[in-house]
Design an enzyme around this catalytic site. Sequence first.
Site, PDB file in Angstrom:
ATOM      1  N   ASP A 510      -3.191  -3.855   3.825  1.00  0.00           N
ATOM      2  CA  ASP A 510      -2.038  -3.782   2.792  1.00  0.00           C
ATOM      3  C   ASP A 510      -1.115  -5.159   2.640  1.00  0.00           C
ATOM      4  OD1 ASP A 510      -0.705  -2.633   0.902  1.00  0.00           O
ATOM      5  OD2 ASP A 510       0.089  -1.403   1.790  1.00  0.00           O
ATOM      6  N   ASP A 597       0.629   0.356  -5.963  1.00  0.00           N
ATOM      7  CA  ASP A 597       1.709   1.461  -5.848  1.00  0.00           C
ATOM      8  C   ASP A 597       2.148   1.945  -7.297  1.00  0.00           C
ATOM      9  OD1 ASP A 597       1.580   1.013  -3.099  1.00  0.00           O
ATOM     10  OD2 ASP A 597       3.582   0.122  -3.271  1.00  0.00           O
TER      11      ASP A 597
END
Length: 925
Positions: A510, A597
């Site tokens: 990530d 996100d």
Amino acid sequence: MKSLCLILVVLLALSGSFGVDRNNFKSCDQSGFCKRLRAFKPERSQYVADFSTQMLHDNMFFLDVNMVDLESEKRTVLFRYVLKVSGLVDNTFRVEMEEVNPLYPRYITLLALKDSPIGDNLKVISKKDGKLTLANTKGHRVVITADPLKIEFLDKNGEVAVVFNENSLMHVEPLVTKQERTDENGEIIPEEEGTWGENFKSHHDSKPRGNEAISLDIGFPDADHVYGIPEHTDKLALATTTSGEPYRLYNLDVFEYELDSRMAIYGAVPVLYAHGLKRTVGVFWHNSAETWVDVANIADGTVVSSLVNLVTGGQKRRVDTRFMSESGLIDVFIFMGDSPSDVFRQYTRLTGAAPIPPKFSLAYHQCRWNYVDEADVRGVDDNFDTHDIPADVIWLDIEYTDRKKYFTWDVEKFPHPAQMVANLTAKGRKLVVIIDPHIKREAGYFLHEDATEKGYYVKDKDGKDYEGWCWPGSSSYLDFFNPEATRYYSERYKFENFPGTNKDVHIWNDMNEPSVFNGPEITMPKDCRHWKEPQEGVEGIASYWEHRHIHNEYGLWNIRATHQGMLDRSDKKYRPFILTRSAFAGTQRYAAVWTGDNAAEWGFLAASVPMCLSLGIAGISFCGSDVGGFFKYPEAELMTRWYQAGAFQPFFRAHSHIETKRREPWLYEPATTALIRDANRRRYALIDFWYTLFYEHSRDGLPVMRPLFQEFPKEEATFTIDDQYLLGDKLLVRPVVTAAATSVQVYFPGGDTNTLWYDVDSYQPRVANGYANIDVNIAKIPVYQRGGSIIPRKERVRRSSQLMADDPYTLVVTLDANNTATGSLYIDDGETYEYKKKKYIYAKFSYTTEEMTYTFVNDKATYPTLSWVERIVIAGIKVPPKTAKLHQGDKQVALQMTLHRGNDVLVVRKPAATMAQPWKITFSY
Ligand SMILES: *[C@@H]1O[C@H](CO)[C@@H](O)[C@H](O)[C@H]1NC(C)=O
Ligand SMILES: *[C@@H]1O[C@H](CO)[C@@H](O)[C@H](O)[C@H]1NC(C)=O
């Protein structure tokens, strides 16, 4: 500054107002080169080809191009460039242009291409009237007009399909040294403001090389729409940008990113396709620097320039685009198509297709920031069994580490990682843990100490280790350009270096845009330095790459190193699974991508479809969105619809933010839990269909999740449809993405060929006829199987996909108007590379009214599967057969059949044929 930034983030999170802070990110006007180039609209191009310099060598054609002073009488040559045109296999051309004798080399993206492109011979077929024509062996032509320079790519019918520099927007800003320049009168020429430095908010970019941007206009005559250049949150068909911001490609960690936007987010894949009734073509802009793309679709009624109007001569269909990059060179691949499948393949032929993923990764993933300790993991794992919901993977976000030090465990909360993993694998489940590329700067942390001592970090503009702020606080970032740093990082994945992991622990990379909380636009400053192979006598700015050159590629370097490490840790026996957030051209060779996100809002559920379609046509088929939404809490209906949608998207993972209420499937009312269970079971029933699609993708490079226009390229209504899609060429999926829906509009393509679509729940066929209103209750997922297809299902649902490996198949045959159907099935061990040694089955199914066959495509390849056929469902039967007989090896067995629905669904009971060998069923009437 650092704490201020964090406080801001916290304040935003607490204030409850959701949405991106646009002030953190540049508009085109705030990005020096974008502003400069967008304002650059010369009446006439200054670039002129010099045909006397022409040279042809096999598949490569060379030509000098001069940038001339149009004002001067003699047309003084200001700068000289060399233009290179290559003919490549599979109807592809490549055009490169760079300075003759540049001051220093420009960066050429290193990792996007899978291999060196393979040449196809070019020849010069004519040179007259200031035009030079090249042809490849497939009958495509390249026509180069000298003055001003224009390059046209002609399709097989001799029609212009792609054109460069017709709008005079080609430009390569010449590299110059930082010294005063004087004109012919000895007067100092003032530098344009921003040449040797730019500011954004409190950040200063020192720009040691000055301006080095490039621009090119690329026109697509006859095109109705253009697609591609993910990652953005707007529609699949790209919008005209004339009166707004261009599409931006710059990998960024955009907090609470917005919908329907051309803002840059985590990924950047600079491939663009143009489609119309006449043809499909594409271009791949081979560049890893910040890039902006303008689009002008004539059909939108936008007047781009008087020139375009002249060029189109009143034509209705044409799309003009313009690529602008901060650095690099003009390097473009041109795909001549001529169908959507052709261009998608032509692109993956260059950048690679995803290899066959480990099978578990196509099943359901359960993630949360964070499962807090071993007991929590165990509880979640057990609850899937208690509630009879299949799941394959539990994920651990950053909190499992010892205070954000990757490759370590929080020993208080995770004292027995090996045992925890063993408990999961006992049920056929896996663990995925996160490893981010930022490294905590903490004395005593082995990784930080090694990287500091050995010089493995990215350097700042002054050559010191760059320090930024990320999850651990003060952090530095590994410089994967340094092969030693990559080797060191890869070795961290060895089981002995990362205790508690084994082959069943996979990796999530990530924050690899990279995300830097206190950096400009929440990323790394562009004047940071990356390693470059040292060269005798080369120093100063030529001895390193700036982050600006490689930015969009950084995450790809990161996952490539992870991939190597995961291969090496098991002596190249097991297939790694990696999830990445940052994406670039070629990412698909190493990792799956998710859309970052998002939020628990209907709009984000809806956006998951066009976003993954767009990534899919850009080579990244293994795509999904956080099921349920990352920020905020999904109420039952949204959660249900999200699982139903996610079950039919390639990467199927639920995830949630640490500050949201827990939302595992059993925490909802039993009725909702039941609907989620049903959605997950549908995924598992089709697990071998998914696996077969990904196998086929690895071979043909075509998207797994397809826009309708790929399969129905002559059907205009499909060109803009992006709320439904096809899985392979067989399943039509139209997820419900709105609240309180009682019906949805579904477009049934293929009307002109009498295509039939069978509702997978009822086997009710429908003749394609455009849009239809379909009733939906909360349990309904509108999914249709194409008439003429055969899909393998596994209907004995278990706890994980691995436990289903030997289960029997139900084959669902949906007949087309001619009473025929075909399908395919891929079987291997699901996790190793043994398939490379022909330990696999790739089989075709074929049904006609006389017989149904199961035959191996490669009869040298085989796999000892224990699976067998327990049922064949044939929908759309017009005249039912009287008898059916199975033939396998020497065996012949009469089979039992039953008729269902209005006698148009025939079920062949228990053929009991093994899938390890070919078989045939004959029917008599
Ligand atoms: C593994 O499972 C055993 C048996 O259920 C249990 O006692 C143990 O606590 C588990 N270990 C971990 C680390 O979850
Ligand atoms: C049926 O067969 C005919 C003749 O082979 C073919 O032209 C047609 O496309 C087929 N129709 C379908 C729906 O497959």
